[in-house]
Every structure is written in C-alpha cells, then in structure tokens.
Write an enzyme that holds these catalytic residues in place. Sequence first.
Site: not given
Ligand code: ADP
Length: 158
Positions: A17, A41, A91, A128
């Site tokens: 992120h 969740k 990813r 995460s």
């Molecule tokens: P969610 O909206 O599914 O809860 P996250 O909080 O895990 O998503 O992630 C927010 C955003 O960060 C995702 O939409 C994705 O674009 C990006 N993201 C998540 N993991 C990675 C990673 N390892 N590398 C690059 N971008 C990521």
Amino acid sequence: MQLAVCPGSFDPLHNGHVEIIARASNLFDEVIVAVSSNMHKKPMFSVEERIAMAQETFSYVRGVSVKPLGSGLLTDFCKEVGANALVKGLRDPKDLGYESPMATMNRHLSGLETVFLAADGRYTHLSSTLVKEVHTLGGDVAEFIPRAVQRRLQDRRR
Ligand code: ADP
C-alpha cells in the site's frame, strides 16, 4: 490542482500500500488515503487505529493526508473532496478482474476515472490478510509493514 483518492480498508497498512500511495503522490498534487469502515469481515484494527497508523506513516510525505471514508458511496466521497481520480494498485490479473467492474461502475456513476498502478515485484505477494495470518501464527512480518503498524502489532501480542 490534481487530487487522487487511494481507498481501502488498510487492516493493516502494509508496504505494498505504502509504495502505491507514494507513487500516486508523485503523479498528483495531493493524495487522500481514504480508510473504509465498511468491511465484510470484522477488522483487526478499528478505523481510528487504521487512520492513526496511516497518518503516522505518511506524516513526512508532502501532499498525502488520511481521512475516514464513511459508509456512503466512494464516488460521493470523491465529489465532496474534489478528487480527479482514484488510484489503485494491481498485484495480478485477479486484482484486475475484481477492480475493473468497480472502476467502470464509478465512471458511469460520476465520471470519476480510476488510475491503475502495477504493483512493484517486491510487494506482489503482500495482502493485509496474509500479514495478519503470518503474525497471528507467530511469524515475523516486520519487513512487510511500516513502523507504526509494527508497534501496534507488538502491543497486541503483549
Ligand atoms: P480492500 O479495499 O480490498 O480492503 P486493501 O485495503 O487491502 O483493499 O487495499 C487497498 C488497495 O491497495 C487495493 O485496492 C489495491 O489497489 C491496493 N493493494 C493492496 N495490496 C497491494 C500490494 N501488495 N501492492 C500494491 N497495491 C496493493
């Protein structure tokens, strides 16, 4: 002034992120990290904790701020803050398959564009969920997360 929103649950923020948000801040004058509370969740960290971790992490990065996303439509939030685009990291093809209908829906709803940045190869395995799982089973996740997150994970273990 070009403003981008990077939305997510960030439960917790990890280096994948952080890298995407830092790259977005090179492309846009301002970036708002929008922390969602609307999760399917039960989160490990409260929205306040997730915001605090992101604020600490980006406090030295010019142009990056952190806000709660609230429970409404992402396009309404973007309109309110005056965003020109969303920025998302991809990813793998699975992320693209998941993100692309949302991007099209958001554009149809309000004309808002989504900019996709290809995840750096060092972080394509990071999520995460995986960070939490490895930590919960006793593994060391320090190299995958910023300091502000490390501190809180350590506190949870005590
Ligand atoms: P969610 O909206 O599914 O809860 P996250 O909080 O895990 O998503 O992630 C927010 C955003 O960060 C995702 O939409 C994705 O674009 C990006 N993201 C998540 N993991 C990675 C990673 N390892 N590398 C690059 N971008 C990521």
